[in-house]
Enzyme design. Structure first.
Site, PDB file in Angstrom:
ATOM      1  N   THR A  95       0.857  -1.185   0.000  1.00 32.88           N
ATOM      2  CA  THR A  95       0.000   0.000   0.000  1.00 32.88           C
ATOM      3  C   THR A  95       0.895   1.237   0.000  1.00 32.88           C
ATOM      4  O   THR A  95       1.914   1.284   0.706  1.00 32.88           O
ATOM      5  CB  THR A  95      -0.894  -0.015   1.269  1.00 32.88           C
ATOM      6  N   SER A 132       2.784 -10.669  -9.544  1.00 36.66           N
ATOM      7  CA  SER A 132       2.370  -9.808  -8.431  1.00 36.66           C
ATOM      8  C   SER A 132       0.887  -9.492  -8.549  1.00 36.66           C
ATOM      9  O   SER A 132       0.328  -9.521  -9.647  1.00 36.66           O
ATOM     10  CB  SER A 132       3.122  -8.476  -8.471  1.00 36.66           C
ATOM     11  N   THR A 226     -10.652  -9.536  -6.397  1.00 46.26           N
ATOM     12  CA  THR A 226     -11.996  -9.977  -6.020  1.00 46.26           C
ATOM     13  C   THR A 226     -11.938 -11.213  -5.119  1.00 46.26           C
ATOM     14  O   THR A 226     -12.655 -11.298  -4.122  1.00 46.26           O
ATOM     15  CB  THR A 226     -12.815 -10.292  -7.296  1.00 46.26           C
ATOM     16  N   ALA A 227     -11.067 -12.163  -5.467  1.00 45.84           N
ATOM     17  CA  ALA A 227     -10.959 -13.385  -4.662  1.00 45.84           C
ATOM     18  C   ALA A 227     -10.562 -13.030  -3.231  1.00 45.84           C
ATOM     19  O   ALA A 227     -11.173 -13.506  -2.258  1.00 45.84           O
ATOM     20  CB  ALA A 227      -9.932 -14.332  -5.276  1.00 45.84           C
ATOM     21  N   PHE A 230     -13.461 -11.336  -1.362  1.00 46.11           N
ATOM     22  CA  PHE A 230     -14.505 -12.290  -0.933  1.00 46.11           C
ATOM     23  C   PHE A 230     -14.040 -13.109   0.270  1.00 46.11           C
ATOM     24  O   PHE A 230     -14.791 -13.327   1.210  1.00 46.11           O
ATOM     25  CB  PHE A 230     -14.871 -13.235  -2.089  1.00 46.11           C
ATOM     26  N   LEU A 231     -12.783 -13.572   0.228  1.00 48.08           N
ATOM     27  CA  LEU A 231     -12.282 -14.394   1.340  1.00 48.08           C
ATOM     28  C   LEU A 231     -12.240 -13.585   2.632  1.00 48.08           C
ATOM     29  O   LEU A 231     -12.698 -14.034   3.690  1.00 48.08           O
ATOM     30  CB  LEU A 231     -10.883 -14.936   1.013  1.00 48.08           C
ATOM     31  N   ARG A 264     -24.545 -23.789  -0.334  1.00 51.66           N
ATOM     32  CA  ARG A 264     -24.416 -22.488  -0.992  1.00 51.66           C
ATOM     33  C   ARG A 264     -23.448 -21.587  -0.232  1.00 51.66           C
ATOM     34  O   ARG A 264     -22.856 -20.668  -0.792  1.00 51.66           O
ATOM     35  CB  ARG A 264     -25.786 -21.792  -1.071  1.00 51.66           C
ATOM     36  N   CYS A 280      -1.705  -9.609   2.255  1.00 56.74           N
ATOM     37  CA  CYS A 280      -2.566  -9.442   1.074  1.00 56.74           C
ATOM     38  C   CYS A 280      -3.954  -8.870   1.331  1.00 56.74           C
ATOM     39  O   CYS A 280      -4.364  -7.937   0.640  1.00 56.74           O
ATOM     40  CB  CYS A 280      -2.712 -10.783   0.377  1.00 56.74           C
ATOM     41  N   PHE A 342       1.055 -14.121  11.376  1.00 50.08           N
ATOM     42  CA  PHE A 342      -0.349 -13.802  11.078  1.00 50.08           C
ATOM     43  C   PHE A 342      -1.222 -15.027  10.966  1.00 50.08           C
ATOM     44  O   PHE A 342      -2.440 -14.946  10.981  1.00 50.08           O
ATOM     45  CB  PHE A 342      -0.457 -12.909   9.828  1.00 50.08           C
TER      46      PHE A 342
HETATM   47  N1  LIG Z   1       2.635 -13.437   0.110  1.00 46.02           N
HETATM   48  C1  LIG Z   1       1.642 -14.103  -0.434  1.00 46.02           C
HETATM   49  O1  LIG Z   1       1.150 -15.073   0.112  1.00 46.02           O
HETATM   50  C2  LIG Z   1       1.092 -13.701  -1.775  1.00 46.02           C
HETATM   51  C3  LIG Z   1       0.195 -14.558  -2.436  1.00 46.02           C
HETATM   52  C4  LIG Z   1      -0.300 -14.181  -3.683  1.00 46.02           C
HETATM   53  C5  LIG Z   1       0.115 -12.990  -4.280  1.00 46.02           C
HETATM   54  N2  LIG Z   1       0.997 -12.182  -3.634  1.00 46.02           N
HETATM   55  C6  LIG Z   1       1.465 -10.985  -4.331  1.00 46.02           C
HETATM   56  O2  LIG Z   1       2.748 -11.295  -4.873  1.00 46.02           O
HETATM   57  C7  LIG Z   1       3.600 -10.151  -4.860  1.00 46.02           C
HETATM   58  C8  LIG Z   1       4.876 -10.451  -4.096  1.00 46.02           C
HETATM   59  O3  LIG Z   1       4.539 -10.759  -2.764  1.00 46.02           O
HETATM   60  P1  LIG Z   1       5.598 -11.400  -1.765  1.00 46.02           P
HETATM   61  O4  LIG Z   1       4.852 -11.731  -0.526  1.00 46.02           O
HETATM   62  O5  LIG Z   1       6.368 -12.462  -2.460  1.00 46.02           O
HETATM   63  O6  LIG Z   1       6.546 -10.134  -1.515  1.00 46.02           O
HETATM   64  P2  LIG Z   1       7.992 -10.118  -0.833  1.00 46.02           P
HETATM   65  O7  LIG Z   1       8.168  -8.772  -0.266  1.00 46.02           O
HETATM   66  O8  LIG Z   1       8.160 -11.338   0.037  1.00 46.02           O
HETATM   67  O9  LIG Z   1       9.006 -10.314  -2.069  1.00 46.02           O
HETATM   68  C9  LIG Z   1       9.199  -9.375  -3.063  1.00 46.02           C
HETATM   69  C10 LIG Z   1      10.670  -9.366  -3.433  1.00 46.02           C
HETATM   70  O10 LIG Z   1      10.851  -8.542  -4.587  1.00 46.02           O
HETATM   71  C11 LIG Z   1      12.138  -7.948  -4.497  1.00 46.02           C
HETATM   72  N3  LIG Z   1      12.224  -6.802  -5.403  1.00 46.02           N
HETATM   73  C12 LIG Z   1      11.554  -5.622  -5.348  1.00 46.02           C
HETATM   74  N4  LIG Z   1      11.894  -4.837  -6.386  1.00 46.02           N
HETATM   75  C13 LIG Z   1      12.801  -5.520  -7.118  1.00 46.02           C
HETATM   76  C14 LIG Z   1      13.524  -5.242  -8.314  1.00 46.02           C
HETATM   77  N5  LIG Z   1      13.351  -4.100  -8.972  1.00 46.02           N
HETATM   78  N6  LIG Z   1      14.383  -6.168  -8.783  1.00 46.02           N
HETATM   79  C15 LIG Z   1      14.556  -7.332  -8.136  1.00 46.02           C
HETATM   80  N7  LIG Z   1      13.888  -7.672  -6.998  1.00 46.02           N
HETATM   81  C16 LIG Z   1      13.019  -6.780  -6.502  1.00 46.02           C
HETATM   82  C17 LIG Z   1      12.257  -7.574  -3.041  1.00 46.02           C
HETATM   83  O11 LIG Z   1      13.606  -7.392  -2.679  1.00 46.02           O
HETATM   84  C18 LIG Z   1      11.593  -8.796  -2.361  1.00 46.02           C
HETATM   85  O12 LIG Z   1      12.548  -9.764  -1.973  1.00 46.02           O
HETATM   86  C19 LIG Z   1       2.756  -9.025  -4.261  1.00 46.02           C
HETATM   87  O13 LIG Z   1       2.151  -8.317  -5.312  1.00 46.02           O
HETATM   88  C20 LIG Z   1       1.692  -9.766  -3.475  1.00 46.02           C
HETATM   89  O14 LIG Z   1       0.501  -9.020  -3.356  1.00 46.02           O
HETATM   90  C21 LIG Z   1       1.502 -12.515  -2.406  1.00 46.02           C
HETATM   91  O1  LIG Z   2     -11.501 -18.753   8.554  1.00 52.14           O
HETATM   92  C1  LIG Z   2     -10.507 -18.017   8.585  1.00 52.14           C
HETATM   93  C2  LIG Z   2      -9.513 -18.016   7.574  1.00 52.14           C
HETATM   94  C3  LIG Z   2      -8.451 -17.130   7.683  1.00 52.14           C
HETATM   95  N1  LIG Z   2      -8.357 -16.298   8.743  1.00 52.14           N
HETATM   96  C4  LIG Z   2      -7.222 -15.352   8.835  1.00 52.14           C
HETATM   97  O2  LIG Z   2      -7.108 -14.660   7.608  1.00 52.14           O
HETATM   98  C5  LIG Z   2      -5.758 -14.329   7.345  1.00 52.14           C
HETATM   99  C6  LIG Z   2      -5.358 -14.782   5.959  1.00 52.14           C
HETATM  100  O3  LIG Z   2      -5.309 -16.179   5.921  1.00 52.14           O
HETATM  101  P1  LIG Z   2      -5.087 -17.004   4.572  1.00 52.14           P
HETATM  102  O4  LIG Z   2      -5.996 -16.504   3.542  1.00 52.14           O
HETATM  103  O5  LIG Z   2      -5.178 -18.443   4.900  1.00 52.14           O
HETATM  104  O6  LIG Z   2      -3.548 -16.682   4.240  1.00 52.14           O
HETATM  105  P2  LIG Z   2      -2.851 -15.733   3.158  1.00 52.14           P
HETATM  106  O7  LIG Z   2      -1.491 -16.258   2.962  1.00 52.14           O
HETATM  107  O8  LIG Z   2      -3.031 -14.315   3.535  1.00 52.14           O
HETATM  108  O9  LIG Z   2      -3.645 -16.034   1.789  1.00 52.14           O
HETATM  109  C7  LIG Z   2      -4.586 -15.126   1.220  1.00 52.14           C
HETATM  110  O10 LIG Z   2      -3.922 -14.104   0.527  1.00 52.14           O
HETATM  111  C8  LIG Z   2      -3.052 -14.591  -0.520  1.00 52.14           C
HETATM  112  C9  LIG Z   2      -2.326 -13.391  -1.076  1.00 52.14           C
HETATM  113  O11 LIG Z   2      -3.037 -12.717  -2.041  1.00 52.14           O
HETATM  114  C10 LIG Z   2      -3.899 -15.327  -1.551  1.00 52.14           C
HETATM  115  O12 LIG Z   2      -3.063 -15.808  -2.599  1.00 52.14           O
HETATM  116  C11 LIG Z   2      -4.639 -16.477  -0.879  1.00 52.14           C
HETATM  117  O13 LIG Z   2      -5.479 -17.140  -1.833  1.00 52.14           O
HETATM  118  C12 LIG Z   2      -5.471 -15.932   0.260  1.00 52.14           C
HETATM  119  O14 LIG Z   2      -6.098 -16.998   0.975  1.00 52.14           O
HETATM  120  C13 LIG Z   2      -4.942 -14.988   8.460  1.00 52.14           C
HETATM  121  O15 LIG Z   2      -4.638 -14.039   9.453  1.00 52.14           O
HETATM  122  C14 LIG Z   2      -5.882 -16.043   9.002  1.00 52.14           C
HETATM  123  O16 LIG Z   2      -5.626 -16.343  10.344  1.00 52.14           O
HETATM  124  C15 LIG Z   2      -9.317 -16.288   9.731  1.00 52.14           C
HETATM  125  O17 LIG Z   2      -9.240 -15.526  10.687  1.00 52.14           O
HETATM  126  N2  LIG Z   2     -10.366 -17.150   9.632  1.00 52.14           N
END
Ligand SMILES: NC(=O)c1ccc[n+]([C@@H]2O[C@H](COP(=O)([O-])OP(=O)(O)OC[C@H]3O[C@@H](n4cnc5c(N)ncnc54)[C@H](O)[C@@H]3O)[C@@H](O)[C@H]2O)c1
Ligand SMILES: O=c1ccn([C@@H]2O[C@H](COP(=O)(O)OP(=O)(O)O[C@H]3O[C@H](CO)[C@@H](O)[C@H](O)[C@H]3O)[C@@H](O)[C@H]2O)c(=O)[nH]1
Length: 468
Positions: A95, A132, A226-227, A230-231, A264, A280, A342
């Site tokens: 953000t 990303s 959106t996903a 919703f979650l 449902r 996220c 978390f």
């Molecule tokens: N963490 C999750 O579970 C999750 C799941 C789905 C989607 N996403 C999305 O994926 C993206 C990455 O999330 P993350 O959790 O892996 O972030 P992160 O902060 O763990 O990793 C991002 C990495 O990118 C590197 N970086 C930044 N700018 C760079 C550049 N110009 N060149 C090379 N490296 C660079 C940073 O040093 C960092 O190590 C975000 O958009 C996030 O919203 C995250």
């Molecule tokens: O019934 C539930 C399910 C989750 N959580 C909390 O919600 C947060 C997120 O949990 P979870 O969604 O399991 O983990 P994330 O790694 O944040 O994953 C979400 O965020 C990711 C980043 O975008 C997506 O890729 C995933 O699909 C989406 O589930 C955590 O603090 C959980 O403890 C609750 O409190 N109650």
């Protein structure tokens, strides 16, 4: 078109695990994950697999399988980009903390830097994949940069959106067996369709074709936000009712079970908690709210913003309940935190509810003693410092981290369970009780402990959605 070399920019929680699985499942593709963070790359290359920068159950084995064979971690970004036929952008999109859209919009500066870097170094055609999470229509900005800032080499680019749906703590199983893989691309041109098929072929090495969904690029970008909306909305919905349950003697778990059996509604994401965290949910909903506002869709923006407002309330009310139960003062009292991450099975603490609960309690001058199986003291301090509520020194004086739960709970006036780690259920709770101040209060923000048994020992228990 057959993909032979993949480069992924960003070796974080998504780039690392995602590319490790692609490498494991596609031995004929060379996968290089690059990052500007040298420490992170060194940790990915560490011989000792317990030192990988991302803790995920099963990830060490996947990395051990593929690393050095067709999976490489490197800081040589330019070289890896130029060699690749397909470049994933998996950098952080936090953000914005400044300027227009501060506190709401996604900060796309890292994305733009990647696009400019690809344009600068590419000498051959590339498929650029948005991994990303991005605001809808970002692909057009990336395309414009790639097409207009080139190095004169005539390299051509196709942009795909391929959002990641893995959840932390279950990343490996989510990646191996995803509900679906989503690929958005330019369906109006032959080159666009070819690029989509090239990425489909990568996933088809282990994901059934009927679970690989292809759409236009905007639908794909918007589906990710959106996903998550919703979650998170489901969690806020059940959390809103947890408060009503506490007032009415309804039991939130029983309510969740009763409604979840309606096919449902379904049973998942109905677990009441101290509030959702993670990098996220909040970021992506704020981004959705900002996008809706930017199109003048006030009602749409307000609707989704309420999910965040409810979540902030849930964290705050948990902290305030601790204060009021401890006779309206926690000043100088020791509150033991079990869990800081978390959610369980991750070392990630971004936006963890624990941080905000700690912040409220530190405002009331309590002493926090914290234990988390995977989070170190320095991370806890960094999380508190990031809020900027008080000085770094005050945070260090207010919170002490321990490397086991028994020491953290010694002499505590209360215990607060902030993360649902399995090991918390295996403790010798009589021993913990014996070492505490009396009355020994316990606040279970995750409903993981057997409060009936704890009450027999002598604890005074509060459980989220069930009350005292
Ligand atoms: N963490 C999750 O579970 C999750 C799941 C789905 C989607 N996403 C999305 O994926 C993206 C990455 O999330 P993350 O959790 O892996 O972030 P992160 O902060 O763990 O990793 C991002 C990495 O990118 C590197 N970086 C930044 N700018 C760079 C550049 N110009 N060149 C090379 N490296 C660079 C940073 O040093 C960092 O190590 C975000 O958009 C996030 O919203 C995250
Ligand atoms: O019934 C539930 C399910 C989750 N959580 C909390 O919600 C947060 C997120 O949990 P979870 O969604 O399991 O983990 P994330 O790694 O944040 O994953 C979400 O965020 C990711 C980043 O975008 C997506 O890729 C995933 O699909 C989406 O589930 C955590 O603090 C959980 O403890 C609750 O409190 N109650």
């Amino acid at each position: 078109m057959e993909i032979k070399n993949i480069c992924c920019i960003g070796a974080g929680y998504v780039g690392g695990p995602t590319m490790a699985i692609i490498a494991q499942k596609c031995p004929s593709i060379n996968v290089t994950v690059v990052d500007i963070n040298e420490k992170r790359i060194a940790a990915w290359n560490d011989e000792d697999l317990s030192k990988l920068p991302v803790y995920e159950p099963g990830l060490d084995k996947v990395v051990a399988d593929a690393r050095g064979r067709n999976l490489f971690f490197s800081t040589e970004v330019d070289k890896a980009i130029d060699k690749a036929d397909m470049v994933f952008i998996s950098v952080n999109t936090p953000t914005k903390t400044y300027g227009k859209g501060k506190g709401m919009a996604a900060d796309l500066k890292y994305i733009e830097l990647c696009a400019r870097q690809i344009a600068r170094v590419a000498t051959t055609d590339k498929i650029v994949v948005e991994k990303s999470t991005l605001p809808v229509r970002t692909a057009s900005a990336i395309k414009s940069i790639l097409d207009n800032t080139g190095n004169g080499s005539n390299a051509k680019f196709q942009i795909l959106s391929n959002p990641e749906f893995l959840a932390e703590g279950t990343a490996v199983t989510d990646l191996l067996d995803p509900d679906r893989v989503l690929i958005g691309g330019d369906t109006s041109t032959e080159e666009g369709k070819e690029a989509i098929q090239a990425l489909v072929s990568v996933y088809a090495n282990w994901v059934p074709q009927n679970q690989i969904l292809t759409t236009n690029v905007w639908s794909s970008e918007l589906s990710k936000l959106t996903a998550n909306a919703f979650l998170a909305q489901r969690v806020s919905s059940i959390n809103s009712l947890s408060e009503l349950c506490e007032k009415t003697e309804a039991d939130v778990d029983e309510v969740a079970r009763a409604i979840g059996m309606d096919s449902r509604i379904g049973p998942k994401f109905l677990k009441s908690s101290v509030g959702f965290g993670g990098s996220c949910f909040q970021k992506d909903i704020l981004n959705l709210v900002y996008i809706a506002k930017s199109y003048g869709l006030v009602e749409v923006a307000d609707y989704w913003e309420q999910v965040i407002i409810m979540n902030d309330h849930q964290k705050r009310r948990f902290a305030h309940n601790i204060i009021s139960t401890l006779f309206n003062t926690v000043s100088g009292k020791k509150i033991a935190f079990l869990g800081w991450a978390f959610k369980k099975d991750t070392n990630d603490t971004r936006e963890s509810a624990a941080i905000y609960v700690a912040d409220e309690l530190l405002n009331e001058q309590s002493n926090i003693s914290a234990y988390d199986p995977k989070v170190q003291a320095e991370q806890m301090y960094a999380d508190l410092d990031y809020l900027n509520t008080r000085s770094s020194e005050e945070n260090r004086n207010g919170l002490t981290a321990f490397d086991n739960a028994y020491d953290a709970c010694k002499d505590a006036h209360a215990i607060a369970v902030l993360t649902e780690w399995d090991e918390f259920t295996t403790y010798d709770w009589q021993k913990i009780y014996d070492g505490m101040q009396k009355p020994a209060f316990l606040f279970d923000g995750r409903d993981v402990l057997d409060t009936k048994k704890l009450e027999e020992i002598g604890f005074v228990c509060y459980t989220i959605g069930k009350g005292m």
